[in-house]
Design an enzyme around this catalytic site. Sequence first.
Site, PDB file in Angstrom:
ATOM      1  CG  HIS A  22      58.758  -1.797  95.979  1.00 14.39           C
ATOM      2  ND1 HIS A  22      58.292  -3.065  95.706  1.00 14.39           N
ATOM      3  CD2 HIS A  22      60.113  -1.899  96.051  1.00 14.39           C
ATOM      4  CE1 HIS A  22      59.316  -3.904  95.622  1.00 14.39           C
ATOM      5  NE2 HIS A  22      60.431  -3.212  95.825  1.00 14.39           N
ATOM      6  CG  ASP A  24      57.070  -6.756  95.515  1.00  6.18           C
ATOM      7  OD1 ASP A  24      56.737  -7.296  94.441  1.00  6.18           O
ATOM      8  OD2 ASP A  24      58.183  -6.927  96.048  1.00  6.18           O
ATOM      9  CE  LYS A  25      54.124  -3.161 100.855  1.00  7.53           C
ATOM     10  NZ  LYS A  25      53.045  -3.839 101.549  1.00  7.53           N
ATOM     11  CD  GLU A  50      47.543 -13.793  96.252  1.00  8.66           C
ATOM     12  OE1 GLU A  50      48.475 -12.965  96.256  1.00  8.66           O
ATOM     13  OE2 GLU A  50      47.216 -14.450  97.251  1.00  8.66           O
ATOM     14  CD  GLU A  63      39.947 -18.836  97.402  1.00 13.03           C
ATOM     15  OE1 GLU A  63      40.129 -19.816  96.670  1.00 13.03           O
ATOM     16  OE2 GLU A  63      39.866 -18.907  98.636  1.00 13.03           O
ATOM     17  CE  LYS A 186      64.060  -2.263  98.254  1.00  9.81           C
ATOM     18  NZ  LYS A 186      64.722  -3.492  97.724  1.00  9.81           N
ATOM     19  CG  PHE A 252      66.015   4.239  91.464  1.00 11.64           C
ATOM     20  CD1 PHE A 252      65.335   3.469  90.523  1.00 11.64           C
ATOM     21  CD2 PHE A 252      65.602   4.165  92.788  1.00 11.64           C
ATOM     22  CE1 PHE A 252      64.268   2.662  90.885  1.00 11.64           C
ATOM     23  CE2 PHE A 252      64.537   3.360  93.173  1.00 11.64           C
ATOM     24  CZ  PHE A 252      63.868   2.611  92.218  1.00 11.64           C
ATOM     25  CG  ASP A 260      61.944  -6.135  90.688  1.00 13.35           C
ATOM     26  OD1 ASP A 260      61.800  -7.199  90.051  1.00 13.35           O
ATOM     27  OD2 ASP A 260      62.269  -6.104  91.882  1.00 13.35           O
ATOM     28  CB  ALA A 261      57.900  -8.622  88.044  1.00 18.08           C
ATOM     29  NE  ARG A 266      58.029 -10.081  94.750  1.00 17.05           N
ATOM     30  CZ  ARG A 266      58.304 -10.124  93.442  1.00 17.05           C
ATOM     31  NH1 ARG A 266      58.557 -11.301  92.858  1.00 17.05           N
ATOM     32  NH2 ARG A 266      58.306  -9.031  92.719  1.00 17.05           N
ATOM     33  CE  LYS A 267      60.030  -5.585  98.886  1.00 15.13           C
ATOM     34  NZ  LYS A 267      60.111  -6.760  97.996  1.00 15.13           N
ATOM     35  CE  LYS A 287      46.614 -14.324 102.123  1.00 18.41           C
ATOM     36  NZ  LYS A 287      47.649 -15.014 102.932  1.00 18.41           N
ATOM     37  CE  LYS A 291      40.367 -16.063 102.299  1.00 19.63           C
ATOM     38  NZ  LYS A 291      38.955 -15.887 101.916  1.00 19.63           N
ATOM     39  CG  ASP A 293      47.658 -16.482 106.291  1.00 27.41           C
ATOM     40  OD1 ASP A 293      48.056 -17.210 107.212  1.00 27.41           O
ATOM     41  OD2 ASP A 293      47.691 -16.808 105.097  1.00 27.41           O
TER      42      ASP A 293
END
Length: 403
Positions: A22, A24-25, A50, A63, A186, A252, A260-261, A266-267, A287, A291, A293
């Site tokens: 995918h 995003d992955k 990123e 960074e 997916k 597909f 898709d960008a 984003r997941k 990260k 971090k 997060d």
Amino acid sequence: MDIFSSKSNQYLFTSESVGEGHPDKLCDQISDAILDACLTLDPNAHVACETFATTNFVLVGGEISFTKDAKANAKYIKKNAEKIARKVAQEIGYTDAAFGLDCKKFKFMNRLHAQSADINQGVVGAGLAEFKGLQGAGDQGMMFGFACNETPELMPAPVMYSHKILLAASALRKSGKIAWLRPDAKSQVTIEYDGNKPLRIDTVVVSHQHDPEVNYEEIKKTIIEQIIKPVLEPTGLLDENTKYHINPTGKFVIGGPDGDAGLTGRKIIVDTYGGMGRHGGGAFSGKDPSKVDRSAAYMARYIAKNIVAADLADRAEVQLAYAIGVPFPVSVMVETFGTERVSVAKIEAAVKKVFDCTPAGISETLNLRRPIYQKTASYGHFGRGEFPWEQTNKVDALKAAIK
């Protein structure tokens, strides 16, 4: 109404997963591969990387700072970031532009730079006088961990089964046993519950990229019979009324970053609990463990899983919260949704006694300052026994603290 505390309420709950191909992955894995490279050079590197991907193009930015050999290490990452990104794409299977990306030919841009000095001074303990010498949190925010006794992994069943479907598909694709599968995919699983108990699988959705010459009926039959059923039949939750939606658009072929960008982070619901259990909003990939997060979300899962493994509750959610530059959590909360066997106050007190939730303590307890992150970036960060936050080695300590 809180569905998790209801004992007689029937309802449907759905979670999804996405495959390693995918878009995003792809970006998550590139970001984490660069993080791993940095931690290999310097275990105390500070990284927030990123990645963005679209047709024939990959961009990395963010960074990166090193605590030792800073110039040489920064030069190495600048020189090798492109090579790392191309290797990740190749390992996923993006070896042809027809698949959505060609690992050898895509355009690449590097916009990595040094970490803000203002942020760095708080993280390394050079900020406010009261915290001198103590590692502070890399940002403010709240992080959640969750566990339940629905599966052997102590994970919610819908997201766990969604991951397993795509893991099986990936293995069949990469082995060549289903040669017409392409990298992007997916899945989605809907389970009927009675209170906290899964009763049956109501619906399974799989959308999988494929070669153009394969007909729809072969795609549907193969995915149901060779992928879905071998994964889900052992659960005992499939029945004659389970519905299957396979490639519901009918086709597909165009997929990956061409379809898709993609973007790092984003997941976040796929990465965690499929929506069952709250989320603080922060993404993980790219990260380093300073971090919170990322690292505090891992610690919150570790705590929640040990609570359930200790049979103190059937379900547990843990929230940790932090202020940037401050070395101690501003709050620790435990929620058990009415499934606790001892008081929540006692569980919470035991958690505070047993677990060191400072940023430094989390990294030390879970051994996070090492290159383990690329493999976390697909098929979920939780419910996989190879990761240290999945250990249940604090069960005895929790029980002793309760007593």
